[in-house]
Design an enzyme around this catalytic site. Sequence first.
Site, PDB file in Angstrom:
ATOM      1  N   SER A   1      -1.725   7.783  10.245  1.00 54.10           N
ATOM      2  CA  SER A   1      -1.893   6.391  10.988  1.00 54.10           C
ATOM      3  C   SER A   1      -1.215   6.613  12.394  1.00 54.10           C
ATOM      4  CB  SER A   1      -0.765   5.570  10.241  1.00 54.10           C
ATOM      5  OG  SER A   1       0.810   5.792  10.687  1.00 54.10           O
ATOM      6  N   ASP A   2      -1.679   5.805  13.257  1.00 51.01           N
ATOM      7  CA  ASP A   2      -1.117   5.730  14.576  1.00 51.01           C
ATOM      8  C   ASP A   2       0.330   5.198  14.350  1.00 51.01           C
ATOM      9  OD1 ASP A   2      -0.801   5.450  17.240  1.00 51.01           O
ATOM     10  OD2 ASP A   2      -2.851   4.551  17.661  1.00 51.01           O
ATOM     11  N   SER A   3       1.156   5.307  15.294  1.00 50.82           N
ATOM     12  CA  SER A   3       2.441   4.861  15.284  1.00 50.82           C
ATOM     13  C   SER A   3       2.698   3.204  15.101  1.00 50.82           C
ATOM     14  CB  SER A   3       3.326   5.465  16.417  1.00 50.82           C
ATOM     15  OG  SER A   3       3.219   6.691  16.452  1.00 50.82           O
TER      16      SER A   3
ATOM     17  N   ALA B   1       0.908   1.555  12.619  1.00 48.12           N
ATOM     18  CA  ALA B   1      -0.216   0.988  12.320  1.00 48.12           C
ATOM     19  C   ALA B   1      -0.137   0.386  10.746  1.00 48.12           C
ATOM     20  CB  ALA B   1      -1.436   1.944  12.250  1.00 48.12           C
TER      21      ALA B   1
END
Length: 866
Positions: free
Chosen positions: A320-322, A324
């Site tokens: 995941s993006d941070s 997300a």
Amino acid sequence: MEKILSILLIAVARGLLLTDWFGSATAKTIQANNMTITTKACQDSLSRQLPFCNETLPIKARVEDLVARLYDSEKAALLTAREGGGSSPGPPGNVSRLGLPEYDWGVNCVHGVQTSCVRLTTGEVKCPTSFMNPVNYGATFNASLFKDLGRVIGDELRALWVIGATEYSSWSGRPHAGLDCWSPNINIARDPRWGRNQETPGEDPYLNGVFGRQYTRGLQGPSSAARDSRYIKVVSTLKHWAAYSLEDSEGRTRHNFDARISDFTLQDTYFPAFKNAIIEGGARGVMCSYNAVNGVPACASKFLGDVLRNEWGFKGYLTSDSGAIEDIYEHHHYVANAEEAACAAIRDGRTDIDSGAVYHDALLSAVKHGICEMKDIDDALKRTLALRFELGLFDNASSPYWSVDPDNIGNKDSRDLNLLGALESMVLLTNGAQVLPLRMGSALAVIGPHAKARSALVGNYLGQICANDNLDCIETPLQAVVKLNVGGKVVYAPGCSSLTKNDTTGFDDAVAAAKESDAVILFLGIDGEIEGENNDRTSIDLPQIQHELAAKVIEVGRPTVIVLINGGMVAVAEEMKTKAAILESFYPGHLGAKAIASTIFGKNSHCCGKLPVTIYPKEYIQDIKMTEMELDFASGRTYRYYTGKPLFQFGHGLSLTTFNFSGHGVSRTIERHRRLVESLDLLQCLRTCKAHGTATCGNNVTYSVEVTNTGTRTGDEVVMAYMYPNQIKSVQFESSKLIKQLFGFERVHLTLGESRTVSFQASIKTFYLTDRITGDVMSVPGTYSVVLTNEIYALGAGAVRGPVGDTELVVDELAYGYALDTGTQMQQHKGDTAVELSAISGRLEASMADADGLSVTRIALDGNTD
């Protein structure tokens, strides 16, 4: 390795331990309890007896053995990206009883390794190379340079990992850097307002796909610094999957934005770059984005997961993006709580790594409550641990990767490559009055708010660039001009107190400096305060105060060069009306000032680049909303669909020398521009194509052009190959608004009088179109043109037409697309079935004509079938 028997890590560390270093300088070091000392597993005698440490076993068997030995309580931490920071709470993810150390998944490498510098026992300080921003790489149109960027980043990260460098940002918690890069960013620069346009190579799916593929090959593959066929050097992590290009616009942020997109646009625009980098480049990592796609957060999307893992055969890890995964319930409100979000991500989206705290805090309780299963967790562990095995982190066998020399960090070869890229990326927009090159030894006025730029040159996503932890080691444009203007005089006046503030008090000094000079250099543009992550723009125009400054200075009447420093495009319609030369430098990096000055004085033997984006008029943003994700809406987005008149088109870029193009027996000398146009003979190719699933083309058609440097100096030229769909004979494609599509490019470096032949292959795949309803990618009956050009040609040149055939073939079916129903409900549909392509017989009709001053070859094919 004697150099690194002891080291001192240098990083920005507000509030952490400070020690004296280099006399007046200060070394900033990471806290020891947050640093991985042991980076490899299977190092103690006990763990070496276990099957997962047996190097003779297949990786799959070793991974399964390790996962079976893990306690449930140990698993969530292993699926958490960082040791600490970035919402990651720790513990660091080590399993000491099995000899398994923690591992950091979060190193960014957008245009250089984003870590601390390191100090060797010799006292020498090594800092990772900060290259120019990816938009500059796009401007080079140099595929080999894309690969070299990845290669150097991979070499430096391996060397920094061996030494013990940490992530640079305080936000990350500064863990010991791991061996996967959260890069490259290959999202499409679909709108000039997007705050992160500098991070991506450009607006074209093909260009971005080549960048992603080449960067990945360089990053993950061997090099002269170290090679070992048993292991991956560094893992490439493509971002952001999928359709991510909004930060904060129209009441939406990236954390709650739902990108409503047709299957057509997903396949036509947002998917191709990722597909290329995965299938052709072999990327082993992907990052899912903050936004939702058609109502489903990207990290929880079964559809997006199916495309990756089922359609494209992706075998790597998905992070995941941070934050997300937290967004799934906190901002998208897709589910009610953290437990449901954790399961939606790991089960439905098959998101393996959480850059955040949701997995750590809620995953096990979600399994306990029956929301998802332990098998979902174990599958994610198998995918992520397998990569750590493939990096060699569980092997004791000797490998060159365990001893990559620190001399590979920031060395001369890296600096030379950095400068070469910056030189190639300079885009000369106008030079009608032949202002450039300026004469060295002149009296020059250097004016503008970017004349002393440092941070603006290097853009965003930075590691530690300078050993003393500031940016003083970066040369400013003013310093570079002074250095090259040997025997001359330079007068400096900022003109503006800031990039945007409405303050004209410096105008008089700027005008006075211009009057004292033989020529003027104006440094204008924007920076990270105006555009960036979390910050979309509301205007694409050059700030008004800078327009006013430019007008005052140009009015003096001295030859004037305008240098633009920016990430996303800026409109300069007013300046285009003047005789000033305009040089677009984007964010050219650590050595960017030298590249700019070299170009200005004619010392750039690799001049110049081409625009990887369209430069629109400032009014463009009034026609289309930022939240509109379709490209063929209203006046359109990008060169592929924009029907308006751009200030400068995609691919535009002048030279300081002249070139002659010749090919196909057609030759004509021109200055600065040339294009060859010809329709593709698909006759032999189409005859060999098979039914869906085995579609091949046995005979590609090669188009060649000879490029000769006929000017007065060494320089570079970029040749681009486009496909134009002229007349489409298929009902579902009659409404297609595609104008043209890039399918090849090559950059050539030519000395005076030197010639080189550039060739492009066209096949049936060159002419694929995407079905507007189903999203299927198909060959479609109709007429097409192949255009070889450097994009500086007469507007309105004639197109070539010739019928191709009346049958079609589905070659890339979007099997599990989403169709919107009344704007809110979504239902899955299956694409159209394949239709076997019949062989085509036809007649060739060739003739020569001259369209708008350009030599054109027309070839016609009739549509009869056997």
